[in-house]
Write a protein that holds these residues in place. Structure first.
Motif, short mmCIF file in Angstrom:
data_model
loop_
_atom_site.label_atom_id
_atom_site.label_comp_id
_atom_site.label_asym_id
_atom_site.label_seq_id
_atom_site.Cartn_x
_atom_site.Cartn_y
_atom_site.Cartn_z
N VAL A 22 0.85 -1.19 0.00
CA VAL A 22 0.00 0.00 0.00
C VAL A 22 0.89 1.24 0.00
O VAL A 22 1.84 1.33 0.76
N LEU A 23 0.54 2.20 -0.86
CA LEU A 23 1.25 3.47 -0.91
C LEU A 23 0.39 4.56 -0.30
O LEU A 23 -0.73 4.80 -0.75
N TYR A 24 0.90 5.15 0.75
CA TYR A 24 0.31 6.35 1.33
C TYR A 24 1.16 7.52 0.85
O TYR A 24 2.17 7.34 0.19
N ASN A 25 0.78 8.74 1.19
CA ASN A 25 1.58 9.89 0.78
C ASN A 25 2.92 9.92 1.48
O ASN A 25 3.91 10.35 0.91
N LEU A 26 2.97 9.49 2.72
CA LEU A 26 4.21 9.55 3.48
C LEU A 26 5.00 8.25 3.41
O LEU A 26 6.22 8.28 3.31
N VAL A 27 4.33 7.13 3.45
CA VAL A 27 5.03 5.85 3.55
C VAL A 27 4.56 4.89 2.46
O VAL A 27 3.47 5.01 1.91
N PHE A 28 5.43 3.91 2.22
CA PHE A 28 5.10 2.77 1.37
C PHE A 28 5.21 1.54 2.25
O PHE A 28 6.28 1.24 2.77
N VAL A 29 4.11 0.83 2.43
CA VAL A 29 4.08 -0.37 3.27
C VAL A 29 4.02 -1.57 2.34
O VAL A 29 3.04 -1.77 1.62
N ASP A 30 5.08 -2.37 2.34
CA ASP A 30 5.08 -3.54 1.46
C ASP A 30 4.29 -4.68 2.09
O ASP A 30 3.78 -4.57 3.20
N GLY A 31 4.18 -5.77 1.37
CA GLY A 31 3.37 -6.89 1.82
C GLY A 31 3.84 -7.52 3.11
O GLY A 31 3.06 -8.14 3.84
N ASN A 32 5.11 -7.39 3.45
CA ASN A 32 5.65 -7.96 4.69
C ASN A 32 5.47 -7.04 5.89
O ASN A 32 5.82 -7.40 6.99
N GLY A 33 4.99 -5.83 5.65
CA GLY A 33 4.80 -4.88 6.74
C GLY A 33 5.96 -3.92 6.91
O GLY A 33 5.95 -3.07 7.80
N ALA A 34 6.97 -4.02 6.07
CA ALA A 34 8.12 -3.10 6.16
C ALA A 34 7.70 -1.73 5.63
O ALA A 34 7.01 -1.62 4.62
N VAL A 35 8.13 -0.70 6.32
CA VAL A 35 7.76 0.67 5.98
C VAL A 35 8.94 1.38 5.32
O VAL A 35 10.06 1.32 5.82
N SER A 36 8.67 2.05 4.21
CA SER A 36 9.70 2.81 3.51
C SER A 36 9.21 4.24 3.34
O SER A 36 8.08 4.49 2.94
N TYR A 37 10.09 5.20 3.64
CA TYR A 37 9.76 6.61 3.50
C TYR A 37 10.31 7.20 2.21
O TYR A 37 10.48 8.41 2.11
N GLY A 38 10.55 6.41 1.23
CA GLY A 38 11.15 6.86 -0.02
C GLY A 38 10.26 7.76 -0.87
O GLY A 38 10.74 8.51 -1.70
N LYS A 39 8.98 7.70 -0.68
CA LYS A 39 8.05 8.51 -1.47
C LYS A 39 7.50 9.68 -0.65
O LYS A 39 6.38 10.13 -0.85
N ALA A 40 8.29 10.21 0.24
CA ALA A 40 7.84 11.29 1.12
C ALA A 40 7.63 12.60 0.36
O ALA A 40 7.00 13.52 0.89
N MET A 41 8.13 12.71 -0.87
CA MET A 41 7.89 13.91 -1.66
C MET A 41 6.40 14.09 -1.96
O MET A 41 5.92 15.22 -2.07
N LEU A 42 5.67 13.00 -2.08
CA LEU A 42 4.23 13.11 -2.26
C LEU A 42 3.62 13.83 -1.06
O LEU A 42 2.77 14.71 -1.21
N PHE A 43 4.06 13.43 0.11
CA PHE A 43 3.58 14.05 1.35
C PHE A 43 4.00 15.52 1.40
O PHE A 43 3.22 16.38 1.80
N ALA A 44 5.22 15.82 0.96
CA ALA A 44 5.73 17.19 1.04
C ALA A 44 4.94 18.13 0.14
O ALA A 44 4.63 19.26 0.54
N PHE A 45 4.59 17.69 -1.06
CA PHE A 45 3.81 18.54 -1.96
C PHE A 45 2.49 18.94 -1.32
O PHE A 45 2.10 20.11 -1.35
N LEU A 46 1.79 17.98 -0.76
CA LEU A 46 0.49 18.28 -0.16
C LEU A 46 0.62 19.00 1.18
O LEU A 46 -0.23 19.81 1.53
#
Length: 151
Positions: free
Chosen positions: A38-62
Motif C-alpha cells: 500500500v502506498l500512502y503519501n508519506l510511507v510505502f508499506v510492502d506486503g511484509n509490513g516493512a515501511v519505507s519513507y522513499g516517497k515522502a515527496m508526495l507528502f511534502a507537496f500536499l
C-alpha cells in the motif's frame, strides 16, 4: 470574511488535501504470491509490513499546500495575494500528480498490478476548488476596481 464563496471553496480544497494526506492512494498486488503493498503519501508499506519513507515527496507537496491554503483563507483583505496563493496551491497539487506518475512509471509498474484508491482523485478535486476560488477572487477584485472608477 466567511460568507464569501471563495472561502468555502478554499476550505473544501483544504479538507480534500488533508483527506488525501491520510488515506491510501495505491495498492499494489504482487505478480506472484504475497500480500498487497500500500502506498500512502508519506510511507510505502510492502506486503511484509516493512515501511519505507522513499516517497515522502508526495507528502511534502500536499503538506506545503495546506499552510498556503490556510494563508489564502485568512488573507481575504489582500485579494491579489489570495489569488496568487490559489495559483501556487494548484501548481503544487499538479506537481503531486507529476511525481506520482513518475513513481508509477519508474518503480511500481514492474511490481505487479496497481489498484487505484479513491484518495488519488482528491488533489484533482482540490485543484478544481482552488480554480473556482481564484475565479471568484478575481471577480471580486474587478468589482472593487469598477466601484472605485465610478466615484
Amino acid at each position: 470574511m466567511w460568507q464569501r464563496k471563495q472561502t468555502v471553496f478554499l476550505i473544501a480544497a483544504l479538507i480534500f488535501t488533508v483527506l488525501c494526506l491520510c488515506l491510501p492512494i495505491l495498492a499494489i498486488e504482487p505478480k506472484g504470491m504475497g500480500m498487497n503493498s500500500v502506498l500512502y503519501n508519506l510511507v510505502f508499506v510492502d506486503g511484509n509490513g516493512a515501511v519505507s519513507y522513499g516517497k515522502a515527496m508526495l507528502f511534502a507537496f500536499l503538506l506545503i499546500t495546506c499552510p498556503l491554503a490556510v494563508a489564502a483563507i485568512v488573507s481575504f483583505k489582500n485579494r491579489k495575494l489570495q489569488a496568487s496563493l490559489c495559483t501556487w496551491c494548484m501548481i503544487l497539487n499538479l506537481a503531486w500528480y507529476v511525481y506520482l506518475a513518475f513513481c508509477i512509471i519508474n518503480e511500481f509498474q514492474m511490481a505487479g498490478t496497481l489498484h487505484v484508491k479513491l484518495a488519488i482523485c482528491f488533489p484533482l478535486i482540490s485543484v478544481v476548488f482552488y480554480w473556482m476560488a481564484r475565479r471568484g477572487i478575481i471577480a471580486d477584485e474587478k468589482l472593487v476596481r469598477s466601484m472605485d472608477r465610478i466615484r
